[in-house]
Scaffold this motif. Structure first.
Motif, PDB file in Angstrom:
ATOM      1  N   SER A 184     -21.172 115.992  91.018  1.00 19.30           N
ATOM      2  CA  SER A 184     -22.292 116.476  91.814  1.00 19.30           C
ATOM      3  C   SER A 184     -23.216 117.334  90.960  1.00 19.30           C
ATOM      4  O   SER A 184     -22.771 118.036  90.054  1.00 19.30           O
ATOM      5  CB  SER A 184     -21.788 117.295  93.006  1.00 19.30           C
TER       6      SER A 184
ATOM      7  N   SER B  73      -5.440 114.657  93.538  1.00 19.24           N
ATOM      8  CA  SER B  73      -5.582 114.116  94.892  1.00 19.24           C
ATOM      9  C   SER B  73      -4.197 113.985  95.524  1.00 19.24           C
ATOM     10  O   SER B  73      -3.173 114.030  94.828  1.00 19.24           O
ATOM     11  CB  SER B  73      -6.261 112.746  94.834  1.00 19.24           C
TER      12      SER B  73
ATOM     13  N   ARG C 158     -16.241 121.524 102.507  1.00 20.06           N
ATOM     14  CA  ARG C 158     -14.846 121.257 102.139  1.00 20.06           C
ATOM     15  C   ARG C 158     -14.084 120.608 103.285  1.00 20.06           C
ATOM     16  O   ARG C 158     -13.167 119.817 103.054  1.00 20.06           O
ATOM     17  CB  ARG C 158     -14.188 122.555 101.686  1.00 20.06           C
TER      18      ARG C 158
ATOM     19  N   LYS D 248     -15.417 118.443 105.266  1.00 21.89           N
ATOM     20  CA  LYS D 248     -15.830 117.039 105.160  1.00 21.89           C
ATOM     21  C   LYS D 248     -15.030 116.298 104.091  1.00 21.89           C
ATOM     22  O   LYS D 248     -14.709 115.114 104.234  1.00 21.89           O
ATOM     23  CB  LYS D 248     -17.323 116.977 104.826  1.00 21.89           C
ATOM     24  N   ARG D 249     -14.658 117.014 103.025  1.00 23.91           N
ATOM     25  CA  ARG D 249     -13.912 116.401 101.917  1.00 23.91           C
ATOM     26  C   ARG D 249     -12.412 116.337 102.185  1.00 23.91           C
ATOM     27  O   ARG D 249     -11.665 115.803 101.370  1.00 23.91           O
ATOM     28  CB  ARG D 249     -14.158 117.194 100.633  1.00 23.91           C
TER      29      ARG D 249
ATOM     30  N   ASP E 284     -25.931 117.840 100.840  1.00 27.80           N
ATOM     31  CA  ASP E 284     -25.140 118.159 102.029  1.00 27.80           C
ATOM     32  C   ASP E 284     -25.336 119.591 102.483  1.00 27.80           C
ATOM     33  O   ASP E 284     -25.446 119.875 103.684  1.00 27.80           O
ATOM     34  CB  ASP E 284     -23.651 117.914 101.746  1.00 27.80           C
TER      35      ASP E 284
END
Length: 425
Positions: free
Chosen positions: A91, A274, A130, A132-133, A190
């Motif tokens: 980003s 992840s 965060r 949203k992620r 965003d």
């Protein structure tokens, strides 16, 4: 607002403060508050730093505004220009932040902390980004009042509990001029979309909504601190010399193991993997066969298993061999020769000295063991992980291996008054 600001900073115990000055209303108010603190306590030193990202046609004007403001307030000022190189899947906000901190690091007052103007509305926006992620407890805690970033900078956010409206009212009351970044109106980002559309509607519908979200972030941070205390106790049992010892985890629950893995990686200043990668580390690390070569790639590093422990491993090229070593080609050699009572003999006139790597299949008769095995076998018996073995250097006289540095010497080349190759300090 000033009393809260003053009490917050005086508790920190710093006498030098560097203010990140963008020229926007929040950073101008922050600098004005810092100036008032300096005026009240003359022993406190101030400096303002501005980072010019060059992203706007107005960037030069913003830098000039910040410089003129600091000159009028008699505050030392320094500006830095940075170039941003956006990589795929990164980003712009993250790249700009990292570049900004890198530039600020070299402009700060010695032994100072960095003051930034992030406020309550920034905190709420970060929470939703965060969310949203799909962030967990740590991520949803959003921004901390104080933190130490990856570059070792202590960052303090004294306005974090102050709303944007209160900051703008302060600027109006003191007639503080500031710049307006036109990119704040661009809803492709965003954060701007939340700021300009979503959060105003939520605050209009639910009175005090942003302050409620802010309180939630503080509760989440408190719960994370409590969790960290428990994980730190697990870490004392399960982490040694940056290794995660697996046999200690047999009685742990899945969630406890995952939190410990995150803690282990964070302790080495690494980004959290992840959930998919985390599952791989847990499953393969704990349940693969004992002799399996486990390696889970995590971007810039890998997690490898060896002898019931997990290691963080960084890619590292095997050094190039050096043939016919002489003074002219020894500049890049990281080894040197010393005299040794129990070493290898000196080479004869017709023998060339070669340094070779990746020598696992070579045979070596260790003097101290009086038997012959491959170098890989010797290294395995010595507890050397597989990824380190190719980096062991062998000293050859012509094509005869006479010493493996860090392992031992070959019996056939032994001399009571010889030499040893060692790594340069």
């Amino acid at each position: 607002m000033y009393q809260t600001f003053k009490n917050t900073l005086l508790e920190k115990g710093f006498t030098q403060y560097t203010v990140a000055l963008s020229g926007g209303v929040d950073s101008v108010v922050l600098l004005h508050l810092a100036k008032r603190l300096h005026d009240e306590f003359n022993h406190i030193e101030l400096k303002a730093v501005h980072v010019n990202h060059g992203l706007s046609d107005n960037a030069s004007d913003w830098q000039t505004f910040c410089e003129n403001l600091c000159q009028s307030w008699n505050i030392p000022f320094e500006a830095s220009e940075v170039s941003l190189h956006l990589s795929p899947r990164q980003s712009l906000e993250a790249i700009a932040r990292d570049a900004r901190y890198q530039a600020i690091k070299y402009s700060m007052l010695p032994n100072s902390c960095l003051l930034v103007g992030q406020h309550l509305d920034d905190q709420v926006e970060t929470f939703f980004i965060r969310l949203k992620r799909g962030a967990g407890l740590l991520g949803l805690g959003a921004i901390k009042h104080e933190s130490v970033n990856d570059m070792g900078i202590t960052v303090v956010r004294p306005l974090l509990a102050v709303s944007r409206n209160d900051i703008e009212h302060y600027a109006t009351n003191f007639a503080l001029e500031h710049i307006t970044d036109e990119s704040n109106a661009d809803d492709k980002f965003d954060r701007n979309y939340l700021r300009n559309h979503v959060l105003p509607q939520l605050n209009a519908r639910f009175e005090g909504f942003s302050r409620t979200v802010f309180r939630v972030t503080q509760l989440l941070q408190s719960q994370q601190r409590l969790l960290d205390e428990y994980i730190a106790e697990d870490a004392k049992q399960c982490i040694a010399e940056d290794r995660l010892i697996l046999d200690k985890l047999s009685s742990f629950s899945r969630v406890r193991i995952e939190n410990l893995i995150r803690f282990w990686l964070q302790s080495q200043q690494l980004q959290f993997p992840s959930q998919k990668v985390l599952n791989q580390i847990r499953e393969q690390g704990l349940h693969a066969k004992a002799d399996a070569q486990v390696q889970i790639n995590c971007g810039d590093f890998a997690v490898c298993r060896y002898q019931a422990a997990l290691y963080v491993v960084y890619p590292k090229a095997v050094p190039k061999d050096i043939t016919a070593l002489t003074e002219s080609n020894s500049a890049g050699c990281k080894f040197k020769v010393i005299e040794a009572a129990h070493g290898i003999r000196l080479p004869t006139e017709d023998e060339m000295v070669n340094v070779r790597f990746n020598i696992g299949s070579e045979k070596l008769t260790l003097k101290k063991r009086n038997c012959t095995k491959s170098v890989n076998t010797w290294l395995k018996e010595a507890g050397i992980p597989p990824w380190q073995r190719p980096h062991f250097a062998g000293i050859f006289y012509n094509d005869k291996l006479v010493q493996v540095i860090g392992l031992g010497i070959d019996k056939s080349a032994y001399s009571e008054n010889g030499v040893l190759w060692i790594e340069k300090e």
